[in-house]
Motif scaffolding. Structure first.
Motif, mmCIF file in Angstrom:
data_model
loop_
_atom_site.group_PDB
_atom_site.id
_atom_site.type_symbol
_atom_site.label_atom_id
_atom_site.label_comp_id
_atom_site.label_asym_id
_atom_site.label_seq_id
_atom_site.Cartn_x
_atom_site.Cartn_y
_atom_site.Cartn_z
ATOM 1 N N ILE A 1 -21.433 10.962 13.572
ATOM 2 C CA ILE A 1 -22.137 11.372 14.788
ATOM 3 C C ILE A 1 -23.141 10.308 15.222
ATOM 4 N N PHE A 2 -24.092 9.981 14.325
ATOM 5 C CA PHE A 2 -25.156 9.065 14.727
ATOM 6 C C PHE A 2 -24.666 7.622 14.780
ATOM 7 N N GLY A 3 -23.761 7.300 13.834
ATOM 8 C CA GLY A 3 -23.218 5.949 13.830
ATOM 9 C C GLY A 3 -22.505 5.627 15.124
ATOM 10 N N GLN A 4 -21.653 6.570 15.554
ATOM 11 C CA GLN A 4 -20.902 6.352 16.801
ATOM 12 C C GLN A 4 -21.837 6.279 17.997
ATOM 13 N N ARG A 5 -22.857 7.162 17.972
ATOM 14 C CA ARG A 5 -23.777 7.178 19.109
ATOM 15 C C ARG A 5 -24.572 5.879 19.158
ATOM 16 N N ASN A 6 -25.019 5.451 17.974
ATOM 17 C CA ASN A 6 -25.728 4.178 17.879
ATOM 18 C C ASN A 6 -24.910 3.035 18.447
ATOM 19 N N GLU A 7 -23.638 3.031 18.049
ATOM 20 C CA GLU A 7 -22.752 1.947 18.459
ATOM 21 C C GLU A 7 -22.603 1.932 19.974
ATOM 22 N N ARG A 8 -22.420 3.110 20.557
ATOM 23 C CA ARG A 8 -22.238 3.171 22.016
ATOM 24 C C ARG A 8 -23.482 2.680 22.748
ATOM 25 N N THR A 9 -24.666 3.147 22.310
ATOM 26 C CA THR A 9 -25.893 2.712 22.997
ATOM 27 C C THR A 9 -26.084 1.202 22.827
ATOM 28 N N HIS A 10 -25.755 0.718 21.645
ATOM 29 C CA HIS A 10 -25.927 -0.719 21.395
ATOM 30 C C HIS A 10 -25.022 -1.526 22.306
ATOM 31 N N ILE A 11 -23.757 -1.105 22.409
ATOM 32 C CA ILE A 11 -22.807 -1.849 23.236
ATOM 33 C C ILE A 11 -23.242 -1.814 24.699
ATOM 34 N N ARG A 12 -23.754 -0.662 25.136
ATOM 35 C CA ARG A 12 -24.216 -0.566 26.522
ATOM 36 C C ARG A 12 -25.368 -1.539 26.767
ATOM 37 N N SER A 13 -26.315 -1.559 25.828
ATOM 38 C CA SER A 13 -27.468 -2.452 25.995
ATOM 39 C C SER A 13 -27.026 -3.906 25.954
ATOM 40 N N LEU A 14 -26.045 -4.210 25.101
ATOM 41 C CA LEU A 14 -25.535 -5.583 25.016
ATOM 42 C C LEU A 14 -24.920 -6.008 26.337
ATOM 43 N N GLU A 15 -24.095 -5.119 26.889
ATOM 44 C CA GLU A 15 -23.409 -5.461 28.143
ATOM 45 C C GLU A 15 -24.398 -5.698 29.269
ATOM 46 N N GLN A 16 -25.433 -4.863 29.289
ATOM 47 C CA GLN A 16 -26.428 -4.980 30.347
ATOM 48 C C GLN A 16 -27.169 -6.320 30.258
ATOM 49 N N ARG A 17 -27.597 -6.672 29.026
ATOM 50 C CA ARG A 17 -28.366 -7.905 28.867
ATOM 51 C C ARG A 17 -27.494 -9.134 29.054
ATOM 52 N N GLU A 18 -26.229 -9.027 28.610
ATOM 53 C CA GLU A 18 -25.319 -10.149 28.796
ATOM 54 C C GLU A 18 -25.082 -10.395 30.282
ATOM 55 N N GLY A 19 -24.994 -9.308 31.039
ATOM 56 C CA GLY A 19 -24.772 -9.421 32.473
ATOM 57 C C GLY A 19 -25.900 -10.151 33.172
#
Lengths: 143, 154
Positions: free
Chosen positions: B12-30
Motif C-alpha cells: 500500500i504505502f510502497g506503491q503510493r510512495n512510488e507514484r508520488t515520487h514519479i509524479r514529482s520527478l516528472e514535474q521537476r524534470e519538465g
C-alpha cells in the motif's frame, strides 16, 4: 580552487601537473537514523537520513582532497572521481580522488572587434535582371 | 503476522510512495531539463566561451520495501528480470540526476558535461543484507557560458 571532473579546465591552460590528491572518510550511521531507516525499509523509497549522511561524508572526503591540493599549491583539481564502498557492517567509506594541477595565468580577454561603419563613398547601383553592376575593374585586363 | 503486516505496508504505502515520487520527478524534470543541457562527453565544446566551470553532485539512497524484497527473493528462484528493483534503481538515478541539475542551476549553469553515475550497494554497511539499499551518485561539470552561443547558419 576549481574542481572539475573533466580532463582539463575549460578556457585555461594547465601549466604544471602536481599529481594525485585524495581524501577519504569512513562514516558510521548513528542509532537515531538507523531506527528511522529501518522503519522506512518497510515501505521502501528514499532513505533521506542516509542520503544526508552520505552527502555530508562525501563533502568531507572532498574537503580533505582539496586541502591536500592546497598544500601542494594547486589551482585546480581535474578529473575528480568518487568511490563508495561498504568496508564493515555499519560503516561506509567515501573516497574522492583527482589530479592537482597548476594553471597558467588567465589570458586577458581580447575585446571583441567592433564592426565599424564605413561611410559609403558611392551609391551602390541597384542590380537589375540579376546582372552584376559594371565597374571599371570588370574591364578586360590588358596582356 | 509480521509478514502480512510487512507485505501490506509495502504494497500500500510502497506503491503510493512510488507514484508520488514519479509524479514529482516528472514535474521537476519538465522544468529543469529544457534549461540545462546534459552531455556525458569529456571534452567541453567551445571552451573559449566558458565563464565558469564547477563540479556538481547529486545523490540519493534508495531502499526496497518489504513486498519488493519478497518478490525479489521469489524471483531469485526462477531467475529473470527483477522488475521491482529495476524501478527502484531508475527512480534513484533520476532523483540523483535531478539533484545534480538543481545544483547546476544554483550556479547559473546551462550545461553539464561529463555526467557520470556511480551505484553502490550499502546494505552491508547498514547491517541489513536482505534489504536492498543502494546509493546512487550523479556528478558532472557544470558550465556557465559568458554569452549565449550564437549559431552561425550556413
Amino acid at each position: 580552487m576549481i574542481i572539475v571532473n573533466t580532463e582539463e579546465v575549460p578556457n585555461r591552460q594547465i601549466s604544471d601537473v602536481l599529481g594525485l590528491v585524495q581524501g577519504n572518510t569512513i562514516r558510521a550511521k548513528h542509532a537515531g537514523r538507523d531506527i528511522m531507516a529501518s522503519l522506512k525499509n518497510l515501505v521502501g523509497g528514499e532513505l533521506k537520513g542516509y542520503t544526508e549522511l552520505l552527502t555530508e561524508s562525501r563533502r568531507q572526503a572532498m574537503d580533505r582532497m582539496i586541502a591536500q591540493a592546497q598544500q601542494l599549491g594547486a589551482d585546480a583539481v581535474v578529473n575528480v572521481r568518487f568511490t563508495t564502498s561498504a568496508v564493515a557492517s555499519g560503516a561506509a567509506e567515501m573516497y574522492a580522488y583527482g589530479t592537482a594541477v597548476k594553471l597558467a595565468p588567465k589570458p586577458q580577454p581580447i575585446p571583441a572587434p567592433q564592426p565599424q561603419l564605413q561611410p559609403v563613398a558611392q551609391p551602390v547601383p541597384i542590380m537589375e535582371n540579376n546582372q552584376p553592376p559594371v565597374t571599371q575593374n570588370d574591364a578586360p585586363a590588358a596582356y | 503476522m509480521d509478514f502480512i503486516l510487512g507485505m501490506l505496508l509495502g504494497l500500500i504505502f510502497g506503491q503510493r510512495n512510488e507514484r508520488t515520487h514519479i509524479r514529482s520527478l516528472e514535474q521537476r524534470e519538465g522544468i529543469l531539463f529544457p534549461i540545462v543541457k546534459l552531455d556525458n562527453r569529456k571534452r567541453i565544446k567551445d571552451p573559449q566561451t566558458v565563464a565558469d566551470a564547477q563540479m556538481v553532485i547529486g545523490q540519493a539512497v534508495m531502499a526496497s520495501d518489504y513486498a519488493k524484497t519478497f518478490f525479489a527473493r521469489w524471483r531469485n528462484i526462477f531467475g529473470g528480470e527483477m522488475k521491482s528493483f529495476q524501478s527502484l534503481l531508475t527512480r534513484g538515478r533520476r532523483e540523483a540526476l535531478l539533484r545534480m541539475v538543481e545544483d547546476a542551476r544554483r550556479l547559473g549553469a546551462t550545461e553539464v558535461w561529463n555526467v557520470r553515475f556511480e551505484t553502490s550497494n550499502i546494505s552491508m554497511a547498514t547491517g541489513r543484507s536482505g534489504m536492498a539499499q543502494v546509493e546512487i551518485v550523479a556528478f558532472g561539470t557544470a558550465v556557465r557560458r559568458a554569452e549565449p552561443i550564437t549559431q552561425v547558419l550556413a
